[in-house]
Design a protein around this motif. Structure first.
Motif, PDB file in Angstrom:
ATOM      1  N   TYR A   1     -25.918  12.436  27.490  1.00  5.12           N
ATOM      2  CA  TYR A   1     -24.564  12.963  27.273  1.00  5.12           C
ATOM      3  C   TYR A   1     -23.885  12.203  26.147  1.00  5.12           C
ATOM      4  CZ  TYR A   1     -23.981  16.154  31.252  1.00  5.12           C
ATOM      5  OH  TYR A   1     -24.073  17.216  32.128  1.00  5.12           O
TER       6      TYR A   1
ATOM      7  N   ASN B   1     -17.905  25.962  30.606  1.00  6.71           N
ATOM      8  CA  ASN B   1     -18.380  24.872  31.445  1.00  6.71           C
ATOM      9  C   ASN B   1     -19.793  25.136  31.959  1.00  6.71           C
ATOM     10  OD1 ASN B   1     -18.078  22.437  33.052  1.00  6.71           O
ATOM     11  ND2 ASN B   1     -17.849  23.788  34.821  1.00  6.71           N
ATOM     12  N   GLN B   2     -20.702  24.151  31.756  1.00  2.00           N
ATOM     13  CA  GLN B   2     -22.090  24.211  32.214  1.00  2.00           C
ATOM     14  C   GLN B   2     -22.869  25.392  31.633  1.00  2.00           C
ATOM     15  OE1 GLN B   2     -23.409  21.492  34.611  1.00  2.00           O
ATOM     16  NE2 GLN B   2     -21.814  20.950  33.174  1.00  2.00           N
ATOM     17  N   LYS B   3     -22.470  25.795  30.407  1.00  2.00           N
ATOM     18  CA  LYS B   3     -23.167  26.880  29.700  1.00  2.00           C
ATOM     19  C   LYS B   3     -23.536  26.429  28.290  1.00  2.00           C
ATOM     20  CE  LYS B   3     -22.613  30.049  32.965  1.00  2.00           C
ATOM     21  NZ  LYS B   3     -23.751  30.670  33.685  1.00  2.00           N
TER      22      LYS B   3
ATOM     23  N   VAL C   1     -27.657  22.201  28.970  1.00  2.00           N
ATOM     24  CA  VAL C   1     -26.762  22.948  29.854  1.00  2.00           C
ATOM     25  C   VAL C   1     -25.418  22.247  30.043  1.00  2.00           C
ATOM     26  CG1 VAL C   1     -26.429  23.704  32.242  1.00  2.00           C
ATOM     27  CG2 VAL C   1     -28.616  24.110  31.090  1.00  2.00           C
ATOM     28  N   GLY C   2     -25.459  20.935  30.271  1.00  2.00           N
ATOM     29  CA  GLY C   2     -24.274  20.222  30.728  1.00  2.00           C
ATOM     30  C   GLY C   2     -23.183  20.084  29.680  1.00  2.00           C
ATOM     31  N   ASN C   3     -22.007  20.528  30.001  1.00  2.00           N
ATOM     32  CA  ASN C   3     -20.807  20.223  29.221  1.00  2.00           C
ATOM     33  C   ASN C   3     -19.591  20.402  30.130  1.00  2.00           C
ATOM     34  OD1 ASN C   3     -21.521  23.255  28.629  1.00  2.00           O
ATOM     35  ND2 ASN C   3     -19.313  23.079  28.269  1.00  2.00           N
ATOM     36  N   PHE C   4     -18.681  19.444  30.039  1.00  2.00           N
ATOM     37  CA  PHE C   4     -17.473  19.520  30.852  1.00  2.00           C
ATOM     38  C   PHE C   4     -16.440  18.573  30.275  1.00  2.00           C
ATOM     39  CE2 PHE C   4     -20.192  16.267  32.683  1.00  2.00           C
ATOM     40  CZ  PHE C   4     -19.343  15.221  32.988  1.00  2.00           C
TER      41      PHE C   4
ATOM     42  N   GLN D   1     -23.972  17.508  26.839  1.00  2.00           N
ATOM     43  CA  GLN D   1     -25.364  17.113  27.041  1.00  2.00           C
ATOM     44  C   GLN D   1     -26.250  17.599  25.892  1.00  2.00           C
ATOM     45  OE1 GLN D   1     -27.408  18.815  30.449  1.00  2.00           O
ATOM     46  NE2 GLN D   1     -28.243  16.816  30.991  1.00  2.00           N
TER      47      GLN D   1
ATOM     48  N   LYS E   1     -22.224  18.764  38.171  1.00  2.00           N
ATOM     49  CA  LYS E   1     -22.552  18.952  36.765  1.00  2.00           C
ATOM     50  C   LYS E   1     -24.009  18.546  36.531  1.00  2.00           C
ATOM     51  CE  LYS E   1     -18.158  19.792  36.249  1.00  2.00           C
ATOM     52  NZ  LYS E   1     -17.661  21.192  36.195  1.00  2.00           N
ATOM     53  N   ALA E   2     -24.593  19.131  35.507  1.00  2.00           N
ATOM     54  CA  ALA E   2     -26.012  18.880  35.242  1.00  2.00           C
ATOM     55  C   ALA E   2     -26.285  17.397  35.028  1.00  2.00           C
ATOM     56  CB  ALA E   2     -26.449  19.676  34.012  1.00  2.00           C
TER      57      ALA E   2
ATOM     58  N   GLN F   1     -29.917  22.145  41.572  1.00  2.00           N
ATOM     59  CA  GLN F   1     -29.362  21.555  40.355  1.00  2.00           C
ATOM     60  C   GLN F   1     -30.409  21.503  39.230  1.00  2.00           C
ATOM     61  OE1 GLN F   1     -26.148  20.171  39.668  1.00  2.00           O
ATOM     62  NE2 GLN F   1     -25.535  21.261  41.503  1.00  2.00           N
TER      63      GLN F   1
END
Length: 502
Positions: free
Chosen positions: A157, A170-172, A208-211, A220, A265-266, A327
């Motif tokens: 990250y 989010n998460q896309k 995948v991960g972003n927030f 991510q 979250k991822a 997950q």
């Protein structure tokens, strides 16, 4: 070979006109003299998984010759506090010429080497992770007559101040492009520097991960490597983590390889792809486009040793916040084709007969190329807390164990699944399969049960296994999931504590 040299970004390869495995001391001295190198850095991996550094000024040829011929001594008790005591702590660090690279962050022209550890008798340090990997590879080759190759998928990250422009969903974030992803330029610069230091990169992308959290954006990313000699694969991952952190520091960014940052979250893994080849480099895991008995035998070894392998690949309590159902991280000890709910995945491997390039590009003639070399088997539970050398050594041992099992193919068949194992209709099948540990404490228990597999052939020293079990138990995390459910703040405390693991 000329083609490999022509496009290699390592300046030593370009100057010496040879690949790193052919570098000699004379080559290194010539490069230093001709290029006006003013400093030499020895770098070596410590027990905490991070690179340590010893700096030398190049002040005369005799001294340069000396350090390249005999290395230097260091205090082993500070580098390996669990294995080495202050009363007899001196170790030698000896440069490996094949790892030579220019320091991309130093304004002073500086040449760096990764080093190996030797003991007072001038022999490889028994407990040094890199030496254990060497022993594992030798025992695999001696047992099977084949060679073990590997590569890693390095997820991490990037963290920075939150922006309002072009916000990603989010998460896309999977394979997103700028401007919706914010750190593509940072990632590609990391990739270029890794390549210049000898890393064989396959590709990079956003994951995948972003927030957003507390006014900061978390994004991510992933950099994936090419399958290669296993020791080289380990070296490349260690240097890559060092480069990503250093470049982030220059950018004013923060970076973490932590397994899990926050709930829901991822998480970030360190998936390892493996391949078994002949001594001439031919992939031995595929016959006529299908996974063969050699591959399935190795997979049986992975399945047998899976729980104990977490001792090397999932080494702090936050690792087990990631290994939870639903997950895209494995929890069940099983394997399958193209299936991301399993522990060992067989990814698409270009084993069909269709020429897709010619099909979509009318100007191209069909090549009928054999692409079976691209087929790998992916081990999905490790994360950024892993001791990379010990993790790879453990996987090599597990694969070797598969060839030593009497019922390997039957066991591989028993643990194969071709669906998402977490679907409600698969509940009975799920219950019949073993689960990965849920804590460091359980991981230590699993290592204790299977320790003889790792100690066989003299690969892992018994005292090292003892130390690892003791270390994992020291977290006292056997009830960690229940504790976090009662007190969610405890998860954040542990995440912060192990934010820069590995």
């Amino acid at each position: 070979m000329k083609e490999k040299i022509a496009m290699n970004l390592n300046p030593l390869v370009q100057f010496l006109k040879k690949m790193p495995c052919e570098f000699t001391k004379a080559d290194i001295i010539k490069y230093i003299e001709d290029k006006g190198i003013q400093m030499v850095n020895f770098r070596y991996v410590a027990q905490d998984g991070r690179l340590k550094t010893l700096n030398f000024v190049v002040n005369n040829r005799d001294y340069l010759e000396q350090i390249l011929s005999s290395g230097e001594r260091v205090d082993g008790s500070n580098i390996f506090p669990s294995y080495i005591h202050a009363g007899s702590s001196d170790l030698y660090v000896i440069p490996r010429f094949s790892t030579a690279f220019m320091d991309p962050f130093s304004e002073i022209p500086t040449l760096c080497f990764l080093c190996s550890y030797f003991n007072k008798d001038g022999k490889p340090m028994e407990n040094a992770p890199e030496n254990i990997l060497r022993k594992a590879l030798k025992s695999f080759e001696k047992t099977t007559g084949m060679v073990f190759h590997a590569m890693g998928e390095l997820e991490y990250y990037v963290i920075a101040e939150e922006e309002d422009l072009y916000l990603a969903e989010n998460q896309k974030g999977y394979h997103e492009s700028m401007p919706y992803t914010k750190f593509e330029q940072f990632r590609t610069e990391c990739m270029l520097l890794i390549a210049k230091t000898g890393g064989l990169i396959k590709y990079g992308h956003s994951e995948v991960g972003n927030f957003t959290l507390d006014g900061k954006i978390y994004e991510q990313n992933e950099i994936e490597f090419l399958v290669t000699d296993t020791l080289d694969a380990a070296d490349q991952l260690v240097i890559a983590k060092w480069i990503i952190r250093n470049l982030a520091y220059q950018y004013g960014l923060n970076v973490t390889f932590a397994p899990k940052i926050t709930e829901g979250k991822a998480g970030s893994g360190l998936h390892i792809h493996t391949r078994i080849v002949s001594k001439t480099g031919i992939n031995k895991m595929v016959d006529k486009g299908k996974l063969n008995s050699i591959a399935k035998t190795a997979i049986a070894g992975y399945m047998t040793c899976a729980s104990s392998l977490t001792a090397f690949g999932n080494t702090n309590p936050t690792s087990y916040f990631r290994l939870v159902p639903h997950q895209e991280a494995p929890t069940t000890i099983c394997w399958g084709d193209r299936n991301r709910s399993v522990l060992v995945r067989v990814p698409l491997g270009w084993t069909h007969k269709n020429d897709m390039i010619a099909d979509i590009n009318p100007c191209e003639k069909p090549q009928h190329a054999n692409l079976s070399q691209k087929q790998t088997v992916e081990f999905r539970c490790p994360d950024g807390s892993a001791d990379i050398y010990l993790l790879l050594a453990g996987l090599v041992v597990a694969a070797r164990h598969g060839f030593e099992m009497e019922n390997a193919l039957k066991f591989a068949e028993k643990t194969y699944v071709n669906v998402n194992i977490h679907k409600p209709e698969e509940k009975e099948r799920l219950m019949s399969l073993e689960q990965l540990p849920a804590s460091c404490w359980e991981s230590a228990d699993e290592l204790s049960k299977r320790r003889t597999i790792f100690e066989n052939h003299g690969v892992f020293p018994a005292e090292m296994i003892d130390d690892m079990i003791k270390h994992l138990k020291s977290f006292n995390d056997q009830n960690i999931r229940e504790e976090i459910e009662k007190d969610p703040k405890k998860m954040l405390e542990l995440v912060n504590k192990y934010f820069h693991c590995g």
